[in-house]
Design a protein around this motif. Structure first.
Motif, PDB file in Angstrom:
ATOM      1  N   ASN A 182      31.573 -11.474   4.038  1.00 11.87           N
ATOM      2  CA  ASN A 182      30.509 -10.578   4.523  1.00 11.87           C
ATOM      3  C   ASN A 182      30.578 -10.423   6.036  1.00 11.87           C
ATOM      4  O   ASN A 182      31.443 -11.005   6.708  1.00 11.87           O
ATOM      5  CB  ASN A 182      29.134 -11.067   4.043  1.00 11.87           C
ATOM      6  N   LYS A 183      29.636  -9.612   6.509  1.00 14.86           N
ATOM      7  CA  LYS A 183      29.690  -9.257   7.935  1.00 14.86           C
ATOM      8  C   LYS A 183      29.597 -10.463   8.861  1.00 14.86           C
ATOM      9  O   LYS A 183      30.208 -10.491   9.926  1.00 14.86           O
ATOM     10  CB  LYS A 183      28.546  -8.284   8.264  1.00 14.86           C
ATOM     11  N   GLU A 194      26.034  -8.958   1.879  1.00 16.10           N
ATOM     12  CA  GLU A 194      26.749  -8.386   3.009  1.00 16.10           C
ATOM     13  C   GLU A 194      26.046  -8.692   4.328  1.00 16.10           C
ATOM     14  O   GLU A 194      26.679  -8.930   5.347  1.00 16.10           O
ATOM     15  CB  GLU A 194      26.907  -6.878   2.789  1.00 16.10           C
ATOM     16  N   ASN A 195      24.723  -8.651   4.258  1.00 13.65           N
ATOM     17  CA  ASN A 195      23.971  -8.786   5.500  1.00 13.65           C
ATOM     18  C   ASN A 195      23.356 -10.154   5.720  1.00 13.65           C
ATOM     19  O   ASN A 195      22.584 -10.335   6.656  1.00 13.65           O
ATOM     20  CB  ASN A 195      22.870  -7.716   5.532  1.00 13.65           C
TER      21      ASN A 195
END
Lengths: 763, 131
Positions: free
Chosen positions: A427-428, A408-409
């Motif tokens: 993801n972000k 995600e990061n």
């Protein structure tokens, strides 16, 4: 857990529904009628038996007594008859009767007194004349005691027995020569009768034989009564229904009856009339006594019945208890075992089915225990398993979380799509890179969102790689942000396959390399600027040195010439280095253009050799070029391949001692052209051969000999060969020589776009 | 040979020392030269129409004007569209070289590799051929 059943079973409560009470009640309900029936039946049986017997006995006694009495009476009668027939007596009587005076009856009286002695049973003998007047009597009392006995006598024609106020008398005519002369009356004592009556054996304690007669409305008892102490005869009124048997007897009835006697007491009586009128004989026994046996029997029976009943109840109770107690134990046991006390001892040893049951039950409990233990173990194991699984899955979840967080990061954009390129996850970093928000792109196709800048063939190739070949596609491309801004991206798309080898997902990594590209651009610019900036002074030095050496500014002295030459040569080396560095950087940036043209390779070789000729001559090297068969022209970039030959040959020349040999051999082998360059030079040390094609590598043995060399030549050569679709390799032995081979595909090299070509190598 | 018979070579080079060296060599090789540092001045000079050089020695990377541009400009004018140009540069991509060739550049040389006397040879050979 080994609990003995030391505790007494709880008091077995009396419940109407319990087996206990059921059994007991059944017992009772069954037994009461049975026992009662039996008792009653036997009682009645006995009763009738005893009654019968008693009656019989009474009858017998009564009969017997009556006979005895009758006998006595008869005896008296007979005796009287005898007396009355005695001639002496008759004579006397006759004599007396002829005389009118009766004073001379002494003889008769004496006679009569003698008779009394003779017949002790007689109490008196009374003779009376024809007229009925008393003539003589044995006892003087007769005159007093018997009022008017003569009255009776006068009516007698035959001998008869009568009673005179309760006294037995025999009356009869005195017949002298068949002529009634007088009457005789003999009174008997009651002694005999009393004797007879006195014997009341068989009549128990209460029984007696009594003789009585009816006098008007009264009964006169002629014998002493057992129960009433009174001497003599007495009469008792017939009160109520008393004296019934006697009454019946005096009525000339006989039989056995139960009735009330003179006391009013219930008696069992046998009654018989006696030959004397109005006289009766009763042999009686109190029913109480007579039936005492029966009563006793009855009582005994009742008692026994009660006892039996009680016994049965007790037995029933005990039996039912003996059944229910083990059952109760069993019940307790099942409770305990049900709660998990597997080893609980039931302690039932009744020896019957219940014990068997208990046995089986215990077995079952043990089985349960074992299987429980097994189960427990299994549960334990399973729990442990589940626990460790849980731990594992927890730690997996942790890991997963970690990965989730990582993905995600991650600074790179990570997108996961289904096999049809529909976005499942992003993801972000997506936002940073493309400007789209994750929520708005789910289920959509990236190509339609931030892709689509590149041309169709590019995407065709991408799809082919990932979908058909199922391989990772790595590339740099241009994409477009949400706001339309284009940017450079480095992408890597990997297909994720399932067990059957079908595509399950695509995982795409993307990185915005605009900056990197800028940096690259800067590097490029830097290089070009640097190369320009570097080369300019280098050119200046070269040209001015050249002019000086040429004498354009005056002829240099020998020494000047020498120095100048050094300057010139060093400068040239620097130029070479700059060139080589530029080439390397261009190669690394992929900027070298490959422009294939059909080329005659041997021609290239010859050109190179021509340039090298001065040096070759100077070093007295022998060079041979040979070719194998008819070599076709190969579609390759001549500038580049020229460089290859130039490099290899210049190395061969440089690193072969004077008078050495160099051979060049170009041949065709199937689909390849093989070029071979051999020398008899210094060779490459074995330990360093691995690094031959690396940048800046120069073997130790030639470093010592010549400082001239960039170490970049072979690196560049290898790059060129690789880009041309060929291979390069070598064989070398230190002190003996080196041979390099390289191949080029007959079909040629692929053209490659580039904005630069290689700088020529100064030979 | 008198001055006026000598051919005029225009040397366009932004680096002063180099310009000096080239001109010196050309002169000592029998050429007249005109040196231009600023590329823009080339067009000015040509416009002035003093004398058309026999050859232009052009350094490609000029600060004020890019070689291709200059050539393109030159091509526009028939007066000097046919002047042969030798481009000397430190570096140039093949595309640019092709483009230059298409615009009338006769030869291309790498500055750092060529010797001056070689350049002179080339020029002489070219011009003797009839330029």
């Amino acid at each position: 857990m080994n609990q003995q059943i030391n505790e007494k079973p709880r008091k077995i409560k009396f419940k109407l529904s319990s087996i206990q009470s059921k059994l007991t009640l059944a017992f009772i309900l069954l037994l009461i009628p049975v026992v009662a029936l039996i008792a009653i039946a036997s009682f009645r049986n006995a009763q009738s038996l005893i009654s019968e017997r008693t009656f019989e006995q009474l009858e017998y006694i009564v009969n017997a007594k009556q006979k005895e009495v009758t006998k006595v009476i008869q005896k008296s009668l007979n005796q009287t008859k005898t007396i009355a027939s005695q001639p002496q007596f008759l004579e006397l009587v006759d004599k007396l009767s002829k005389e009118k005076e009766t004073e001379n009856n002494d003889q008769l009286v004496e006679y009569l007194e003698n008779l009394l002695v003779l017949y002790p049973t007689f109490t008196d003998i009374i003779v009376s004349g024809k007229d009925g007047k008393l003539i003589a009597s044995a006892s003087s009392q007769a005159l007093k005691t018997s009022p008017q006995p003569a009255a009776n006598l006068s009516q007698t024609e035959d001998f008869e027995i009568t009673d005179q106020a309760g006294i037995l008398a025999v009356n009869g005519p005195i017949l002298v020569s068949q002529e009634p002369t007088g009457f005789i009356s003999v009174l008997t004592s009651q002694e005999e009768l009393i004797e007879i009556v006195k014997v009341h054996s068989g009549l128990g304690q209460s029984g007696e034989v009594i003789i009585g007669k009816v006098e008007g409305a009264d009964i006169l008892y002629l014998t002493p009564l057992r129960h009433i102490q009174k001497k003599g005869n007495f009469s008792l009124s017939v009160k109520g229904n008393r004296h019934l048997p006697m009454v019946l007897a005096t009525q000339k009835l006989s039989g056995v009856i139960i009735g009330k006697d003179y006391r009013g007491v219930q008696v069992l009586a046998g009654y018989q009339p006696l030959p004397i009128s109005n006289w009766g004989l009763v042999a009686k026994i109190d029913t109480a006594e007579a039936f005492e046996q029966i009563n006793r029997l009855r009582n005994e029976l009742i008692g026994i019945s009660m006892l039996v009943l009680l016994l049965f109840i007790l037995v029933g109770f005990l039996v039912s208890r003996s059944i229910t107690q083990p059952l109760h134990k069993l019940h307790l046991g099942t409770e305990k075992i049900g709660k998990g006390e597997w080893d609980y001892q039931l302690n039932i040893d009744t020896g019957d089915e219940v014990e068997q049951l208990a046995h089986e039950f215990t077995n079952m409990a043990q089985e349960l225990k074992a299987s429980y233990a097994g189960l427990e173990k299994k549960v334990q194991d399973r729990t442990w398993e589940l626990q460790s699984q849980k731990e594992t899955s927890e730690s997996l979840a942790e890991d997963l979380k970690k990965f989730q967080l990582a993905v995600e990061n991650a600074s790179d954009q990570i997108v996961i799509t289904d096999p049809d390129a529909k976005i499942l996850y992003a993801n972000k970093s997506l936002e940073k890179t493309t400007g789209f928000v994750v929520d708005e792109i789910l289920g959509k196709n990236p190509g339609k969102l931030w892709g689509g800048v590149m041309k169709k063939p590019y995407f065709k190739k991408m799809w082919k790689t990932i979908k058909e070949e199922k391989k990772t596609f790595t590339s740099e491309l241009r994409n477009k942000r949400k706001n339309g801004q284009e940017y450079f991206a480095a992408i890597s798309i990997t297909p994720i396959l399932d067990e059957t080898g079908n595509v399950r997902f695509f995982v795409g990594l993307e990185r915005d390399i605009t900056k990197a590209k800028e940096v690259d651009k800067m590097k490029t610019e830097f290089i070009s600027v640097a190369s320009h900036q570097l080369r300019t002074p280098l050119s200046a030095i070269k040209w001015f040195s050249e002019m000086l050496l040429s004498g354009d500014a005056g002829k240099p002295t020998k020494e000047q010439n020498e120095f100048l030459q050094q300057i010139y040569d060093s400068n040239d080396r620097m130029i070479d280095l700059v060139n080589a560095l530029l080439n390397v950087s261009r190669i690394e940036q992929g900027r070298i253009a490959i422009e294939p043209k059909p080329t005659n390779l041997l021609k290239l070789v010859d050109e190179v050799i021509i340039e090298l000729t001065p040096k070759i001559k100077e070093r007295k090297l022998k060079i041979t070029v040979s070719k194998h068969q008819q070599l076709p022209k190969v579609s390759i970039d001549p500038k580049l391949i020229r460089q290859v030959y130039a490099n290899l040959l210049s190395n061969a020349v440089k690193y072969t001692p004077n008078k050495g040999e160099i051979t060049v051999f170009v041949s065709r082998k199937g689909k390849e052209i093989i070029s071979q360059v051999s020398d008899t030079g210094y060779g490459i040390p074995k330990g360093q051969q691995k690094r031959v094609f690396t940048r800046f590598f120069r073997a130790d043995n030639i470093r010592k000999i010549s400082t001239d060399g960039t170490g970049l030549g072979l690196y560049i050569v290898k790059s060129v060969i690789d880009s041309s679709g060929g291979k390069i390799w070598f064989k070398s032995e230190e002190g003996k020589g080196t041979t390099f081979w390289f191949t080029l595909p007959v079909k040629g090299a692929k053209s490659q776009k580039g904005d630069r070509s290689l700088e020529d190598l100064k030979l | 040979m008198d001055e006026n018979n000598k051919q005029l070579i225009m040397v366009v080079e932004d680096d002063e020392p180099l310009l000096f060296a080239i001109q010196k060599k050309l002169q000592s090789s029998g050429f007249r030269t005109i040196g231009i540092i600023d590329g823009k001045q080339v067009l000015d000079y040509l416009k002035k129409g003093d004398e058309i050089p026999s050859l232009i020695w052009l350094d490609y990377y000029l600060p004020s004007i890019n070689g291709l541009e200059l050539l393109t400009q030159m091509k526009k004018n028939e007066k000097y569209q046919n002047i042969p140009v030798f481009v000397i540069s430190n570096t140039a991509g093949p595309e640019k070289i092709h483009a230059m060739m298409a615009l009338g550049v006769k030869k291309y040389f790498l500055k750092a590799e060529i010797r001056l006397d070689e350049m002179i040879e080339e020029i002489k050979t070219f011009l003797n051929k009839g330029g």
